[in-house]
Scaffold this active site. Structure first.
Site, PDB file in Angstrom:
ATOM      1  N   PRO A 161     -36.089  44.475  79.358  1.00  0.00           N
ATOM      2  CA  PRO A 161     -36.000  43.612  78.557  1.00  0.00           C
ATOM      3  C   PRO A 161     -36.562  44.132  77.207  1.00  0.00           C
ATOM      4  O   PRO A 161     -37.779  45.497  77.209  1.00  0.00           O
ATOM      5  CB  PRO A 161     -36.041  42.466  79.155  1.00  0.00           C
ATOM      6  N   TRP A 162     -37.170  43.867  75.803  1.00  0.00           N
ATOM      7  CA  TRP A 162     -36.981  44.448  74.991  1.00  0.00           C
ATOM      8  C   TRP A 162     -38.496  42.841  74.571  1.00  0.00           C
ATOM      9  O   TRP A 162     -38.398  43.345  73.080  1.00  0.00           O
ATOM     10  CB  TRP A 162     -36.633  43.971  74.002  1.00  0.00           C
ATOM     11  N   LYS A 208     -34.640  52.378  83.003  1.00  0.00           N
ATOM     12  CA  LYS A 208     -34.434  52.423  81.524  1.00  0.00           C
ATOM     13  C   LYS A 208     -34.871  51.425  81.056  1.00  0.00           C
ATOM     14  O   LYS A 208     -34.395  49.772  81.536  1.00  0.00           O
ATOM     15  CB  LYS A 208     -33.202  52.157  81.888  1.00  0.00           C
ATOM     16  N   PRO A 209     -35.279  51.526  79.804  1.00  0.00           N
ATOM     17  CA  PRO A 209     -36.111  50.193  79.411  1.00  0.00           C
ATOM     18  C   PRO A 209     -35.092  50.033  78.299  1.00  0.00           C
ATOM     19  O   PRO A 209     -34.104  50.089  78.524  1.00  0.00           O
ATOM     20  CB  PRO A 209     -36.631  50.967  78.561  1.00  0.00           C
ATOM     21  N   GLU A 211     -32.802  49.266  74.834  1.00  0.00           N
ATOM     22  CA  GLU A 211     -32.122  50.846  74.217  1.00  0.00           C
ATOM     23  C   GLU A 211     -33.334  50.057  72.616  1.00  0.00           C
ATOM     24  O   GLU A 211     -33.761  50.817  71.917  1.00  0.00           O
ATOM     25  CB  GLU A 211     -31.454  51.098  73.535  1.00  0.00           C
ATOM     26  N   SER A 246     -31.598  39.118  81.203  1.00  0.00           N
ATOM     27  CA  SER A 246     -30.992  37.676  81.572  1.00  0.00           C
ATOM     28  C   SER A 246     -29.747  37.704  83.775  1.00  0.00           C
ATOM     29  O   SER A 246     -29.930  38.666  83.971  1.00  0.00           O
ATOM     30  CB  SER A 246     -29.963  38.118  79.865  1.00  0.00           C
ATOM     31  N   GLU A 299     -35.431  39.942  87.824  1.00  0.00           N
ATOM     32  CA  GLU A 299     -36.297  38.585  87.575  1.00  0.00           C
ATOM     33  C   GLU A 299     -35.368  38.378  85.932  1.00  0.00           C
ATOM     34  O   GLU A 299     -35.909  38.802  85.001  1.00  0.00           O
ATOM     35  CB  GLU A 299     -37.847  38.963  86.504  1.00  0.00           C
ATOM     36  N   CYS A 304     -39.732  34.793  78.073  1.00  0.00           N
ATOM     37  CA  CYS A 304     -38.940  34.049  79.948  1.00  0.00           C
ATOM     38  C   CYS A 304     -39.248  32.285  80.618  1.00  0.00           C
ATOM     39  O   CYS A 304     -38.877  32.191  81.174  1.00  0.00           O
ATOM     40  CB  CYS A 304     -38.789  35.209  80.323  1.00  0.00           C
ATOM     41  N   GLU A 328     -30.084  29.098  77.924  1.00  0.00           N
ATOM     42  CA  GLU A 328     -31.527  29.577  76.806  1.00  0.00           C
ATOM     43  C   GLU A 328     -31.253  30.480  75.808  1.00  0.00           C
ATOM     44  O   GLU A 328     -30.506  31.252  75.555  1.00  0.00           O
ATOM     45  CB  GLU A 328     -32.149  31.327  78.132  1.00  0.00           C
TER      46      GLU A 328
HETATM   47  P1  NAD Z   1     -30.621  42.118  79.040  1.00  0.00           P
HETATM   48  O1  NAD Z   1     -29.563  41.192  80.576  1.00  0.00           O
HETATM   49  O2  NAD Z   1     -29.218  42.069  77.418  1.00  0.00           O
HETATM   50  O3  NAD Z   1     -30.988  43.301  79.023  1.00  0.00           O
HETATM   51  C1  NAD Z   1     -31.583  43.553  79.739  1.00  0.00           C
HETATM   52  C2  NAD Z   1     -31.985  44.617  80.275  1.00  0.00           C
HETATM   53  O4  NAD Z   1     -30.460  45.189  81.216  1.00  0.00           O
HETATM   54  C3  NAD Z   1     -31.456  46.375  78.611  1.00  0.00           C
HETATM   55  O5  NAD Z   1     -32.352  47.567  79.568  1.00  0.00           O
HETATM   56  C4  NAD Z   1     -29.996  46.354  78.853  1.00  0.00           C
HETATM   57  O6  NAD Z   1     -30.126  47.922  78.469  1.00  0.00           O
HETATM   58  C5  NAD Z   1     -29.595  46.722  80.773  1.00  0.00           C
HETATM   59  N1  NAD Z   1     -28.839  46.217  80.552  1.00  0.00           N
HETATM   60  C6  NAD Z   1     -27.226  45.542  80.187  1.00  0.00           C
HETATM   61  N2  NAD Z   1     -26.217  45.828  80.674  1.00  0.00           N
HETATM   62  C7  NAD Z   1     -26.226  46.204  81.629  1.00  0.00           C
HETATM   63  C8  NAD Z   1     -25.298  46.163  82.738  1.00  0.00           C
HETATM   64  N3  NAD Z   1     -24.345  46.123  82.941  1.00  0.00           N
HETATM   65  N4  NAD Z   1     -26.159  47.601  83.588  1.00  0.00           N
HETATM   66  C9  NAD Z   1     -27.201  47.495  83.747  1.00  0.00           C
HETATM   67  N5  NAD Z   1     -28.207  47.033  82.537  1.00  0.00           N
HETATM   68  C10 NAD Z   1     -27.884  46.818  81.721  1.00  0.00           C
HETATM   69  O7  NAD Z   1     -31.827  41.261  78.197  1.00  0.00           O
HETATM   70  P2  NAD Z   1     -32.451  41.400  77.405  1.00  0.00           P
HETATM   71  O8  NAD Z   1     -31.737  40.422  76.117  1.00  0.00           O
HETATM   72  O9  NAD Z   1     -32.862  43.043  76.784  1.00  0.00           O
HETATM   73  O10 NAD Z   1     -34.106  40.415  77.941  1.00  0.00           O
HETATM   74  C11 NAD Z   1     -34.301  39.030  77.291  1.00  0.00           C
HETATM   75  C12 NAD Z   1     -34.279  38.585  78.590  1.00  0.00           C
HETATM   76  O11 NAD Z   1     -34.550  38.831  79.823  1.00  0.00           O
HETATM   77  C13 NAD Z   1     -34.366  36.949  78.791  1.00  0.00           C
HETATM   78  O12 NAD Z   1     -32.908  36.503  79.492  1.00  0.00           O
HETATM   79  C14 NAD Z   1     -35.006  36.674  79.422  1.00  0.00           C
HETATM   80  O13 NAD Z   1     -35.194  35.488  80.504  1.00  0.00           O
HETATM   81  C15 NAD Z   1     -35.209  37.754  80.482  1.00  0.00           C
HETATM   82  N6  NAD Z   1     -36.695  38.094  81.095  1.00  0.00           N
HETATM   83  C16 NAD Z   1     -37.101  37.708  82.191  1.00  0.00           C
HETATM   84  C17 NAD Z   1     -38.462  37.992  82.463  1.00  0.00           C
HETATM   85  C18 NAD Z   1     -39.161  37.283  84.051  1.00  0.00           C
HETATM   86  O14 NAD Z   1     -39.742  37.714  84.236  1.00  0.00           O
HETATM   87  N7  NAD Z   1     -37.984  36.900  84.662  1.00  0.00           N
HETATM   88  C19 NAD Z   1     -39.009  38.605  82.030  1.00  0.00           C
HETATM   89  C20 NAD Z   1     -39.030  39.029  80.393  1.00  0.00           C
HETATM   90  C21 NAD Z   1     -37.701  38.307  80.775  1.00  0.00           C
END
Ligand code: NAD
Length: 505
Positions: free
Chosen positions: A154-155, A179-180, A182, A233, A254, A288, A393
């Site tokens: 995630p970002w 894949k970080p 974007e 997420s 996670e 998170c 959240e």
């Molecule tokens: P996100 O779920 O929108 O995106 C996370 C990653 O998944 C990004 O790299 C995104 O490009 C990718 N992604 C999106 N759709 C996808 C798909 N259909 N298939 C494969 N990959 C896909 O999350 P975010 O908005 O980047 O980050 C915030 C979220 O991350 C929050 O819910 C937060 O709680 C969670 N988080 C959890 C932890 C933990 O350790 N549990 C740590 C940090 C962040």
């Protein structure tokens, strides 16, 4: 090597930075002022295929390297990262908007320490002792790498999340394609280049900068990937698990959090107030494990709300590069508007906004904050447990405070969301703290603090916050598979157990 030179492209495949074959342009934007930090081209599915092929090609040699050799490479990596600390902190702040004091004092040193930890852990893969458990055989366990790991991050903490994914995987002998998000690919690319600089062979660590739906889904579904490790997420995590199930891949998830912050009536009130401010506002609440729901036992409730509101008003928003700035913008304008939407809807169902609740205009240092994705620290009261701001959240600088009466009630409310990533209990009573740490269903429970993490201890969720552990020796279990090897020690031709299948004694 200048780790900050991204001109050769935003894909890192087989030890080389490349543009890849994608055609979709994407701008990495500084959310503090909307300026473009870097123009990139997103990965095509062909780039993902190339990265997986590179990781597969590198696997036999890396998995076959001695733990000592892998450890040595990771120790060198820790030194390369430490040497690039200022650049890493500056780029992390530019792409996320987080205050430079957080990048400098938390993100970067945390990553260096994690790297050093996994250099040691690589030499300490544990297993059962070999033995004659049946009497007629010698058994032992081999702990082996799984293969190519596909990771998605995630970002919110781009550098640390890249490290949490890459380090245990490669320490255990796997190779990886990361894949970080974007929005924030740059420090993951720097990390991959640092791996090459440290002598980690080409193809062991690859980074594809791509969209979730395109590159992300292709990586998760890829038949050449043996395991998927995802941080993000909960809804996307469920989608990732669904896609990975088609090829029966191991998954490590996670996911989201909604951490409770439970203050019992014997707590040190001032410590709890300060802890709530730091614990809810770290990384602009885009953490998170951030404190999001403060449950305060009734006798302390009014003083707690007044104390937090006062400190929230004193938090300094401003230019993230100013070392005095406490709080930067949120990661993007879209995300800021999403956070503001939660607060607006809460006003609509009767919430009291005790602090903040709006986008600021001017920073403590005179910065024009209207150009960035800023939002003031916001304290909400007067809502019920089932309201959206308590259950959902928000992932922003928004804390909700609710009173409770009995200890049972406080602990029940703390557990009453689908999430279970982290929590804290504030009390001076040993029995109350023991009860809270036992009864709160979360992967981490702090007592009289909220947020600190350390490389030696596991991080990971309960319930809808996912499963699997990052950091610590436990994460190596996630990235290894154990093989039982059993030798006959008798050399008997007709073994006694054969009669259960054919013949008599
Ligand atoms: P996100 O779920 O929108 O995106 C996370 C990653 O998944 C990004 O790299 C995104 O490009 C990718 N992604 C999106 N759709 C996808 C798909 N259909 N298939 C494969 N990959 C896909 O999350 P975010 O908005 O980047 O980050 C915030 C979220 O991350 C929050 O819910 C937060 O709680 C969670 N988080 C959890 C932890 C933990 O350790 N549990 C740590 C940090 C962040």
């Amino acid at each position: 090597m200048d780790l900050t030179d991204f001109s050769a492209g935003a894909q890192y495949i087989a030890g080389r930075q490349t543009r890849g074959t994608g055609t979709e342009p994407f701008q990495v934007v500084n959310p503090a002022d909307g300026s473009v930090v870097q123009q990139v081209t997103l990965a095509s599915t062909g780039d993902v295929d190339a990265a997986v092929a590179a990781a597969r090609a590198a696997l036999p040699e890396w998995a076959g390297a001695t733990p000592g050799a892998r450890s040595e490479a990771l120790l060198k990596l820790a030194a390369v990262l430490a040497g690039a600390a200022d650049d890493l902190a500056r780029v992390e702040t530019a792409q996320t908007g987080k205050p430079i004091k957080l990048s400098t004092e938390f993100d970067v040193p945390g990553t260096v320490d994690n790297t050093a930890f996994f250099a040691g852990a690589a030499r300490n893969l544990e297993g059962k002792a070999a033995g004659e458990y049946s009497g007629d055989h010698t058994s032992y366990v081999r702990r082996e790498a799984i293969g190519v790991v596909g990771s998605i991050s995630p970002w919110n903490y781009p550098l640390q999340m890249a490290a949490w994914k890459i380090l245990p995987a490669v320490a255990a002998g796997n190779t990886i394609v990361l894949k970080p998000a974007e929005l924030t690919p740059l420090t993951s690319l720097m990390f991959a280049r640092a791996c090459t600089e440290a002598g980690i062979p080409d193809g062991v660590v690859n980074v594809v900068t791509g969209a979730g739906l395109g590159a992300g889904e292709h990586l998760v579904s890829h038949p050449g990937v043996a395991m998927v490790s995802f941080t993000g997420s909960t809804p996307v995590g469920k989608r990732v698990a669904e896609l990975a199930s088609a090829t029966a891949k191991r998954t490590h998830l996670e996911l989201g959090g909604k951490a409770p912050f439970v203050v019992f009536d014997d707590a040190d009130l001032e410590a709890a107030i300060h802890g709530a401010v730091a614990g809810s506002l770290i990384n602009s609440g885009q953490d998170c494990t951030a404190a999001t729901r403060a449950y305060i036992q009734r006798p302390l409730y009014d003083a707690f709300v007044a104390g937090v509101a006062e400190l929230f008003e004193a938090v300094r928003l401003g230019d993230p590069l100013n070392p005095q700035t406490d709080l930067g913008p949120l990661v993007s304008f879209t995300h800021r508007d999403r956070v503001a939407g939660f607060v607006e809807r809460a006003r609509g169902y009767g919430a009291v906004v005790a602090a903040g609740g709006h986008a600021p205009v001017k920073g403590h240092d005179g910065t024009d904050l209207a150009r960035g994705a800023y939002y003031r620290p916001t304290l909400i009261t007067g809502v019920t447990q089932d309201s959206e701001v308590v259950q959902g959240e928000i992932f922003g600088p928004v804390l909700v405070a609710l009173p409770f009466d009995s200890d049972e009630e406080g602990l029940r409310l703390a557990n009453d969301t689908p999430y279970g990533l982290a929590a804290s209990a504030w009390t001076r009573d040993i029995h109350r703290s023991l009860r809270a740490t036992r009864e709160i269903a979360a992967g981490c429970v702090w007592v009289n603090d909220h947020i600190p993490i350390i490389s030696e201890m596991p991080h990971g969720g309960y319930k809808s916050s996912g499963y699997g552990k990052d950091m610590s020796q436990y994460s190596l279990d996630e990235y290894t598979q154990v093989k039982h090897v059993m030798y006959d020690t008798t050399a008997v031709v007709r073994k006694d157990w054969h009669r259960t299948v054919f013949g008599d004694r």
